[in-house]
Design a protein around this motif. Structure first.
Motif, PDB file in Angstrom:
ATOM      1  N   UNK A   1      55.258  29.938 -29.992  1.00 30.27           N
ATOM      2  CA  UNK A   1      56.179  30.874 -30.646  1.00 30.27           C
ATOM      3  C   UNK A   1      56.705  31.946 -29.701  1.00 30.27           C
ATOM      4  N   UNK A   2      56.492  31.735 -28.404  1.00 27.67           N
ATOM      5  CA  UNK A   2      56.949  32.721 -27.415  1.00 27.67           C
ATOM      6  C   UNK A   2      58.467  32.912 -27.525  1.00 27.67           C
ATOM      7  N   UNK A   3      58.897  34.154 -27.520  1.00 24.87           N
ATOM      8  CA  UNK A   3      60.329  34.449 -27.634  1.00 24.87           C
ATOM      9  C   UNK A   3      60.796  34.539 -29.072  1.00 24.87           C
ATOM     10  N   UNK A   4      59.935  34.118 -30.009  1.00 26.48           N
ATOM     11  CA  UNK A   4      60.322  34.173 -31.433  1.00 26.48           C
ATOM     12  C   UNK A   4      59.600  35.330 -32.126  1.00 26.48           C
ATOM     13  N   UNK A   5      58.318  35.508 -31.792  1.00 26.29           N
ATOM     14  CA  UNK A   5      57.507  36.473 -32.561  1.00 26.29           C
ATOM     15  C   UNK A   5      57.252  37.782 -31.794  1.00 26.29           C
ATOM     16  N   UNK A   6      57.093  38.848 -32.593  1.00 19.64           N
ATOM     17  CA  UNK A   6      56.671  40.145 -32.037  1.00 19.64           C
ATOM     18  C   UNK A   6      55.160  40.299 -32.183  1.00 19.64           C
ATOM     19  N   UNK A   7      54.600  39.628 -33.185  1.00 22.19           N
ATOM     20  CA  UNK A   7      53.175  39.804 -33.467  1.00 22.19           C
ATOM     21  C   UNK A   7      52.503  38.495 -33.825  1.00 22.19           C
ATOM     22  N   UNK A   8      51.192  38.441 -33.565  1.00 23.59           N
ATOM     23  CA  UNK A   8      50.413  37.243 -33.899  1.00 23.59           C
ATOM     24  C   UNK A   8      49.138  37.681 -34.597  1.00 23.59           C
ATOM     25  N   UNK A   9      48.824  36.996 -35.681  1.00 24.95           N
ATOM     26  CA  UNK A   9      47.551  37.256 -36.363  1.00 24.95           C
ATOM     27  C   UNK A   9      46.641  36.077 -36.090  1.00 24.95           C
ATOM     28  N   UNK A  10      45.489  36.369 -35.557  1.00 27.70           N
ATOM     29  CA  UNK A  10      44.508  35.312 -35.265  1.00 27.70           C
ATOM     30  C   UNK A  10      43.264  35.568 -36.105  1.00 27.70           C
ATOM     31  N   UNK A  11      42.463  34.536 -36.254  1.00 26.78           N
ATOM     32  CA  UNK A  11      41.240  34.725 -37.014  1.00 26.78           C
ATOM     33  C   UNK A  11      40.244  35.548 -36.208  1.00 26.78           C
ATOM     34  N   UNK A  12      39.404  36.294 -36.920  1.00 26.48           N
ATOM     35  CA  UNK A  12      38.414  37.117 -36.210  1.00 26.48           C
ATOM     36  C   UNK A  12      37.453  36.252 -35.375  1.00 26.48           C
ATOM     37  N   UNK A  13      37.322  34.968 -35.723  1.00 25.77           N
ATOM     38  CA  UNK A  13      36.471  34.085 -34.907  1.00 25.77           C
ATOM     39  C   UNK A  13      37.037  33.885 -33.497  1.00 25.77           C
ATOM     40  N   UNK A  14      38.336  34.182 -33.318  1.00 27.29           N
ATOM     41  CA  UNK A  14      38.979  34.021 -32.006  1.00 27.29           C
ATOM     42  C   UNK A  14      39.160  35.367 -31.296  1.00 27.29           C
ATOM     43  N   UNK A  15      38.416  36.383 -31.750  1.00 28.39           N
ATOM     44  CA  UNK A  15      38.636  37.743 -31.219  1.00 28.39           C
ATOM     45  C   UNK A  15      38.434  37.830 -29.709  1.00 28.39           C
ATOM     46  N   UNK A  16      37.606  36.930 -29.132  1.00 27.13           N
ATOM     47  CA  UNK A  16      37.388  36.971 -27.680  1.00 27.13           C
ATOM     48  C   UNK A  16      38.670  36.634 -26.913  1.00 27.13           C
ATOM     49  N   UNK A  17      39.680  36.100 -27.607  1.00 27.79           N
ATOM     50  CA  UNK A  17      40.945  35.762 -26.941  1.00 27.79           C
ATOM     51  C   UNK A  17      41.904  36.946 -26.908  1.00 27.79           C
TER      52      UNK A  17
END
Ligand code: GDP
Length: 338
Positions: A260-276
């Motif tokens: 979604x690069x170039x399309x989105x301003x924000x991304x919501x990820x699951x808390x299980x992926x917080x290390x990313x």
């Protein structure tokens, strides 16, 4: 008085409908609309079936089969059983009540009624208040290349149970498609555009690829964010992870950010992926880690409300309150997830 927040969701079927339910039943309902994927549509028994639009309709009507996440609840199979007896293919499950939707849709299409109007009529008959918008009235269809050649999406997804390796994807009919005025207006007027946690390759890409849609998205001043359908490098359901790999992306939240690069301003990820979080900060301006698994309406509404807070905090772009909201939410995700 502030004008109401206009939210538009770009959605596939099962994952997208969960997010749609969250918005439709949250306090944001009055200004909410969904643009649904039509590239999984296919003809069965001479009838035009539109799985993602039907999943959205049945979910928002609260008549969905909650166990499967698609189809109507309390279904019976008499029509399909009789078709089987007559020697027809029966690998695509269509329940008796669901058949009525496909018969109505096909008949109306044959009469020349616009698919967008047909979808709106079905939604109205089911008592759905949220506008379910088609990105195009033209026929666009996902095709998947496997070793034996190009096959239809439902043949890959249902008949072959996603087993063969995918060599390539295409969306037949996409170059000649025209965006509906409803989809272009919804995007142009939106304050917040949310890409649902849907399959990026076969649910969201077809919407973004309809000529005109990417353009209006790019020119829109709305805040645009995506919710990752991948958690811990895997899908909650379906083949999005292997499809991401087949399409040349990482099958994880970083791959989703790249897609979604170039399309989105924000991304919501699951808390299980917080290390990313640190790695994602180079790819997307605003990243929020929170609970994104939605099994019940409360979880769906709660994610919808977090998204609205995320938007409100980020609206000022780079302002301190946005940063501090996101930092404290991410810190909380880290603490609660340990
Ligand atoms: P389809 O058109 O029916 O395949 O449905 P979508 O494309 O809308 O959604 C499929 C995606 O939804 C899959 O990649 C799943 O991982 C994702 N998904 C399903 N349920 C959830 C959930 O509760 N949370 C998140 N984050 N993703 C989900």
């Amino acid at each position: 008085m502030n004008s109401p927040l206009k939210i538009v969701l770009l959605s596939g079927g099962v994952g997208g409908a969960k997010m749609a339910e969250g918005f439709a039943f949250s306090r944001s309902a009055a200004q909410f609309s969904v643009i649904g994927n039509v590239a999984d549509d296919q003809a069965f028994h001479g009838l035009w079936v539109s799985p993602d639009i039907d999943t959205l309709t049945y979910t928002l009507a609260d008549e969905i089969d909650k166990t499967k996440g698609w189809g109507l609840r309390d279904e019976s199979n008499q029509v399909l059983d009789q078709l089987k007896r007559l020697g027809s293919d029966s690998w695509m499950y269509l329940g008796d009540k669901d058949f009525a939707t496909h018969i109505y849709r096909t008949e109306q299409r044959q009469r020349g009624v616009r698919p967008s109007v047909i979808a709106a009529n079905i939604a109205h008959a089911y008592g759905v208040k949220t506008p379910i918008i088609l990105p195009t009235d033209d026929c666009i269809q996902n095709k998947v290349m496997i070793e034996s050649g190009w096959i239809d999406f439902q043949d890959y997804f249902v008949k072959l149970a996603c087993q063969p390796d995918i060599l390539d994807f295409k969306i037949a009919g996409i170059e000649a498609a025209t965006a509906t005025p409803e989809s272009l207006n919804a995007i142009a007027e939106a304050d917040l555009i949310v890409i649902a946690p849907s399959n990026p390759i076969v649910s969201i890409k077809p919407i973004l690829s309809v000529p005109g849609i990417a353009d209006v998205l790019q020119h829109s001043s709305a805040f645009k964010l995506a919710v990752s359908p991948l958690i811990n490098g895997e899908t909650v359901k379906g083949p999005a992870d292997s499809m991401m790999t087949a399409a040349g992306y990482r099958s994880d939240v970083e791959g989703v950010a790249d897609f979604y690069s170039g399309v989105i301003d924000g991304l919501i990820i699951d808390q299980q992926d917080r290390d990313r979080l640190p790695r994602l900060s180079n790819k997307v301006e605003y990243v929020l880690a929170t609970d994104t698994l939605m099994f019940n309406r409360q979880q769906k509404m709660s994610l919808a409300e977090t998204i609205v807070h995320f938007y409100q905090a980020s609206r000022g772009r780079n302002n301190r309150s946005a940063r501090s909201f996101i930092e404290s939410a991410n810190a909380l995700a880290t603490r609660t997830a340990v």
